[in-house]
Design a protein around this motif. Structure first.
Motif, PDB file in Angstrom:
ATOM      1  N   ARG A 145     -24.153   6.334  -9.992  1.00  0.00           N
ATOM      2  CA  ARG A 145     -23.388   6.294  -8.753  1.00  0.00           C
ATOM      3  C   ARG A 145     -23.301   4.880  -8.181  1.00  0.00           C
ATOM      4  O   ARG A 145     -22.263   4.456  -7.685  1.00  0.00           O
ATOM      5  CB  ARG A 145     -24.025   7.229  -7.724  1.00  0.00           C
ATOM      6  CG  ARG A 145     -24.061   8.683  -8.169  1.00  0.00           C
ATOM      7  CD  ARG A 145     -25.083   9.485  -7.393  1.00  0.00           C
ATOM      8  NE  ARG A 145     -24.683   9.763  -6.033  1.00  0.00           N
ATOM      9  CZ  ARG A 145     -24.105  10.883  -5.622  1.00  0.00           C
ATOM     10  NH1 ARG A 145     -23.830  11.816  -6.505  1.00  0.00           N
ATOM     11  NH2 ARG A 145     -23.793  11.075  -4.372  1.00  0.00           N
ATOM     12  N   GLU A 161     -20.522  14.754  -4.313  1.00  0.00           N
ATOM     13  CA  GLU A 161     -20.898  13.797  -5.353  1.00  0.00           C
ATOM     14  C   GLU A 161     -19.725  12.949  -5.859  1.00  0.00           C
ATOM     15  O   GLU A 161     -19.695  12.524  -7.003  1.00  0.00           O
ATOM     16  CB  GLU A 161     -21.560  14.519  -6.535  1.00  0.00           C
ATOM     17  CG  GLU A 161     -22.826  15.271  -6.149  1.00  0.00           C
ATOM     18  CD  GLU A 161     -23.402  16.059  -7.305  1.00  0.00           C
ATOM     19  OE1 GLU A 161     -22.675  16.269  -8.290  1.00  0.00           O
ATOM     20  OE2 GLU A 161     -24.566  16.452  -7.231  1.00  0.00           O
ATOM     21  N   LEU A 199     -28.999   4.280  -9.239  1.00  0.00           N
ATOM     22  CA  LEU A 199     -28.991   5.681  -8.842  1.00  0.00           C
ATOM     23  C   LEU A 199     -27.978   6.460  -9.673  1.00  0.00           C
ATOM     24  O   LEU A 199     -26.817   6.084  -9.763  1.00  0.00           O
ATOM     25  CB  LEU A 199     -28.622   5.833  -7.358  1.00  0.00           C
ATOM     26  CG  LEU A 199     -29.405   5.002  -6.342  1.00  0.00           C
ATOM     27  CD1 LEU A 199     -28.978   5.383  -4.934  1.00  0.00           C
ATOM     28  CD2 LEU A 199     -30.901   5.187  -6.512  1.00  0.00           C
ATOM     29  N   SER A 200     -28.441   7.555 -10.272  1.00  0.00           N
ATOM     30  CA  SER A 200     -27.538   8.499 -10.917  1.00  0.00           C
ATOM     31  C   SER A 200     -27.493   9.754 -10.059  1.00  0.00           C
ATOM     32  O   SER A 200     -28.042   9.784  -8.949  1.00  0.00           O
ATOM     33  CB  SER A 200     -28.017   8.830 -12.335  1.00  0.00           C
ATOM     34  OG  SER A 200     -29.162   9.665 -12.296  1.00  0.00           O
ATOM     35  N   ASP A 201     -26.854  10.798 -10.554  1.00  0.00           N
ATOM     36  CA  ASP A 201     -26.790  12.043  -9.797  1.00  0.00           C
ATOM     37  C   ASP A 201     -28.157  12.674  -9.615  1.00  0.00           C
ATOM     38  O   ASP A 201     -28.388  13.382  -8.638  1.00  0.00           O
ATOM     39  CB  ASP A 201     -25.883  13.054 -10.506  1.00  0.00           C
ATOM     40  CG  ASP A 201     -24.422  12.700 -10.360  1.00  0.00           C
ATOM     41  OD1 ASP A 201     -24.111  11.805  -9.553  1.00  0.00           O
ATOM     42  OD2 ASP A 201     -23.594  13.312 -11.052  1.00  0.00           O
ATOM     43  N   HIS A 239     -27.043   5.751   0.172  1.00  0.00           N
ATOM     44  CA  HIS A 239     -26.828   6.314  -1.153  1.00  0.00           C
ATOM     45  C   HIS A 239     -28.017   7.160  -1.603  1.00  0.00           C
ATOM     46  O   HIS A 239     -27.849   8.199  -2.241  1.00  0.00           O
ATOM     47  CB  HIS A 239     -26.563   5.198  -2.164  1.00  0.00           C
ATOM     48  CG  HIS A 239     -25.222   4.562  -2.020  1.00  0.00           C
ATOM     49  ND1 HIS A 239     -24.051   5.293  -1.996  1.00  0.00           N
ATOM     50  CD2 HIS A 239     -24.854   3.267  -1.885  1.00  0.00           C
ATOM     51  CE1 HIS A 239     -23.020   4.466  -1.858  1.00  0.00           C
ATOM     52  NE2 HIS A 239     -23.486   3.244  -1.784  1.00  0.00           N
ATOM     53  N   SER A 266     -27.383  15.888  -2.403  1.00  0.00           N
ATOM     54  CA  SER A 266     -26.589  16.546  -3.443  1.00  0.00           C
ATOM     55  C   SER A 266     -27.476  17.181  -4.506  1.00  0.00           C
ATOM     56  O   SER A 266     -27.218  18.291  -4.975  1.00  0.00           O
ATOM     57  CB  SER A 266     -25.641  15.536  -4.103  1.00  0.00           C
ATOM     58  OG  SER A 266     -24.712  15.036  -3.184  1.00  0.00           O
ATOM     59  N   CYS A 267     -28.548  16.492  -4.868  1.00  0.00           N
ATOM     60  CA  CYS A 267     -29.426  16.993  -5.926  1.00  0.00           C
ATOM     61  C   CYS A 267     -30.163  18.249  -5.499  1.00  0.00           C
ATOM     62  O   CYS A 267     -30.275  19.213  -6.263  1.00  0.00           O
ATOM     63  CB  CYS A 267     -30.411  15.911  -6.345  1.00  0.00           C
ATOM     64  SG  CYS A 267     -31.464  16.382  -7.731  1.00  0.00           S
ATOM     65  N   SER A 287     -27.526  11.049  -2.435  1.00  0.00           N
ATOM     66  CA  SER A 287     -27.861  11.540  -3.773  1.00  0.00           C
ATOM     67  C   SER A 287     -28.948  12.602  -3.710  1.00  0.00           C
ATOM     68  O   SER A 287     -28.910  13.589  -4.448  1.00  0.00           O
ATOM     69  CB  SER A 287     -28.316  10.376  -4.661  1.00  0.00           C
ATOM     70  OG  SER A 287     -27.294   9.422  -4.809  1.00  0.00           O
TER      71      SER A 287
END
Length: 602
Positions: free
Chosen positions: A34, A409, A55-57, A245, A252-253, A249
């Motif tokens: 992201r 996301e 940062l990823s999902d 962020h 969302s996770c 994140s």
């Protein structure tokens, strides 16, 4: 993606880091990155090192400022809190010390002194793969650079993560002539209470999940193996958005991970309760012609005897784009009937649940978002035939669910912000005004007991979906409110100024508050995962109302202070929100804050 910079949303592209990530991660991990930002990192194994925080999902990764290796720092599922610390770090000097942003992330990790109670082969230990230029001690846990396809592994399924194969996203061929047996008909074609109620995403019985006693025992065993650790990040850029962020994140996770505990949601996402290795039976759902080659797409439960050599998954970006283009074309045709429109939208909803690539294609399409907003607005206009009112309400519920899914996301998709702010936010304004509806809308045939029950359920389903979409807008706009440097007007204040004259705003917000009270004052049975997520979303919306709107704050405190005082018991939240739901702890904190604000003296 973090590599696309537009409208001040993202920082300057780092081509060296981007090239490194592309070389040393699998495609699914790379596509889900992201954002990245350099920070001074302090943790149990890293001592005041200037590194890239990526940062990823689902995870936070770290890499040296001149990238040589990539390693996983933590999973968002294991975070307990993210907070800002007001201090001046003594290891920084000058302007860096004055403008630094100190973020503390408290998370759990496995205690090496405790032996795992899980049997071997349960997928607890994730494999690690070093990068091309890295040593064995610098590894990227859970990521395989040599894997070019997206897989659903037993480990990722048990963790609540979803790393899906692109080819599994398409539920059927791009044609109404190939019906999907899982798609629900509109109420005008089947108005039985059982049929209509099955369209609800929010009211699943807790008994559908894992037995409570077994889950509590498993949770206790896991707690014995975990310990708390802290990750400290010091951002030195004056325009840093790493805190926002991280929060986005994480939110969302935990929503996704909690929903993955719901068997109905897992099925919708194409995730089976059995491991992929055991899924040997398939059903040919449809076939397509691409590059003069016949390709069979197989899902289901019937063995493809004799067709194994041609049973393949549509996994390429090009094929996904091709099928999405076909679906978009059919949706945007003129004079599409109500039933056909519903079926096509249901197909879009299913495809998006099964592959996040669809979200990118949605926002890059110049026509679909305006089309959905127009459909939502026109369906509630007066003058429609009475016989179609219930069906249009069902259609609007689906439209709102799709929009919620597309917002989640996708903050890194630059075209989304361009779409939302175009023409001074005209489309966003129309969406919000159409979204807020009278919770006491009277549908025809209310004198019939059976149809009256169905209509009430349809209304409740719509209001649930509307709450979820308003939550997504609140999240989007609060980020802009906290970061004036973004330079666009979509703030939480703008939303409430827009909605203030709306004739149904007060009853709509009142309904959301009533549902929180009703859910928390009932029997002390655990909420289903979907109910827990909806409760979290409603609390976030109500908190925004209390904090950013004077008239809504006064309305909520005046109308619901007594209900919150006598019926909402904070002591019962442990039973309502089970510990094994990733969203439970954040939801309890939100509820505590909401409870205090409602009871606060003016």
């Amino acid at each position: 993606m973090a590599r696309t910079s537009a409208d001040g949303l993202l920082r300057q592209n780092n081509s060296k880091l981007d090239s490194f990530l592309k070389r040393n991660t699998s495609r699914d991990v790379y596509e889900r990155i992201r954002v990245y930002e350099p920070c001074v990192v302090v943790s149990g194994s890293v001592k005041k090192v200037f590194m890239h925080v990526i940062l990823s999902d689902e995870r936070v990764y770290l890499s040296e400022y001149h990238p040589r290796a990539l390693r996983e720092a933590l999973s968002f599922r294991h975070i307990k809190s993210i907070e800002l610390i007001n201090d001046l770090p003594d290891f920084l000097s000058g302007q860096d010390r004055e403008r630094s942003l100190h973020i503390r992330v408290v998370h759990t990790t496995k205690n090496p002194g405790k032996k795992s109670s899980r049997p071997k082969g349960s997928g607890q230990n994730k494999p690690s793969f070093p990068g091309r230029n890295s040593s064995a001690r610098h590894s990227l846990e859970g990521v395989s650079p040599e894997s070019s396809s997206w897989r659903i592994s037993p480990t990722s399924m048990s963790d609540g993560g979803l790393e899906e194969e692109e080819g599994s996203i398409i539920p059927k061929r791009r044609s109404a002539s190939c019906p999907n047996s899982d798609v629900l008909a509109l109420a005008v074609f089947n108005t039985s209470p059982a049929h209509s109620s099955s369209s609800s995403d929010q009211r699943e019985s807790p008994s559908a999940s894992v037995p409570t006693a077994l889950m509590r025992r498993t949770t206790t065993e896991e707690q014995e193996e975990e310990k708390e650790e802290e990750l400290h990040l010091y951002a030195v850029s004056p325009s840093s958005r790493i805190y926002l962020h991280l929060q986005s994140s994480w939110s969302s996770c935990i929503i996704r991970s909690t929903l993955m505990l719901d068997p109905v949601y897992r099925k919708r996402c194409g995730v089976s309760s059995s491991s992929p290795q055991k899924q040997k039976y398939h059903r040919i759902r449809y076939c397509i012609f691409l590059s003069e080659q016949l390709v069979f797409i197989c899902v289901g439960s019937v063995k493809c005897t004799g067709y194994e050599s041609v049973c393949v998954c549509v996994s390429s970006w090009e094929r996904t784009c091709h099928l999405f283009s076909q679906l978009s074309g059919e949706l945007l045709q003129e004079d599409v009937g109500l039933e056909s429109l519903y079926l096509l939208l249901q197909e879009l909803h299913t495809a998006t649940n099964r592959n996040p690539t669809i979200k990118k294609l949605f926002w890059r399409s110049p026509d679909l978002y305006p089309f959905l907003v127009k459909t939502l607005a026109e369906s509630f206009q007066s003058g429609q035939e009475a016989v179609h009112t219930a069906d249009r309400l069902l259609l609007c519920t689906l439209v709102v669910q799709i929009l919620s899914l597309m917002f989640r996301e996708t903050e890194m998709e630059a075209t989304r912000l361009s779409m939302l702010t175009a023409k001074q936010g005209a489309l966003t304004e129309n969406m919000l005004l159409a979204l807020v509806r009278d919770p006491d809308l009277q549908l025809p045939d209310s004198t019939n007991g059976s149809k009256s029950s169905v209509n009430k359920r349809l209304q409740a389903d719509y209001l649930d979906a509307a709450s979820a979409l308003l939550f997504e807008m609140v999240v989007l706009c609060q980020e802009a409110s906290c970061t004036p440097a973004l330079g666009h007007f979509l703030t939480i204040g703008w939303v409430f100024r827009l909605l203030k004259p709306h004739p149904f705003l007060l009853p709509f917000v009142g309904y959301q508050a009533q549902q929180v009270v009703r859910l928390l004052s009932g029997p002390q049975d655990p909420l289903s995962p979907s109910q827990a997520v909806l409760l979290y979303q409603r609390c976030r919306v109500l908190l925004a109302c209390l904090q950013h709107s004077t008239c809504l704050s006064k309305y909520i405190r005046t109308g619901f202070k007594e209900e919150f005082r006598y019926y909402v018991k904070m002591s019962g939240l442990e039973d309502k929100l089970p510990h094994h739901y990733p969203i439970s702890q954040p939801a309890r904190r939100l509820l505590s804050q909401l409870h205090s604000l409602v009871l606060q003296k003016p």
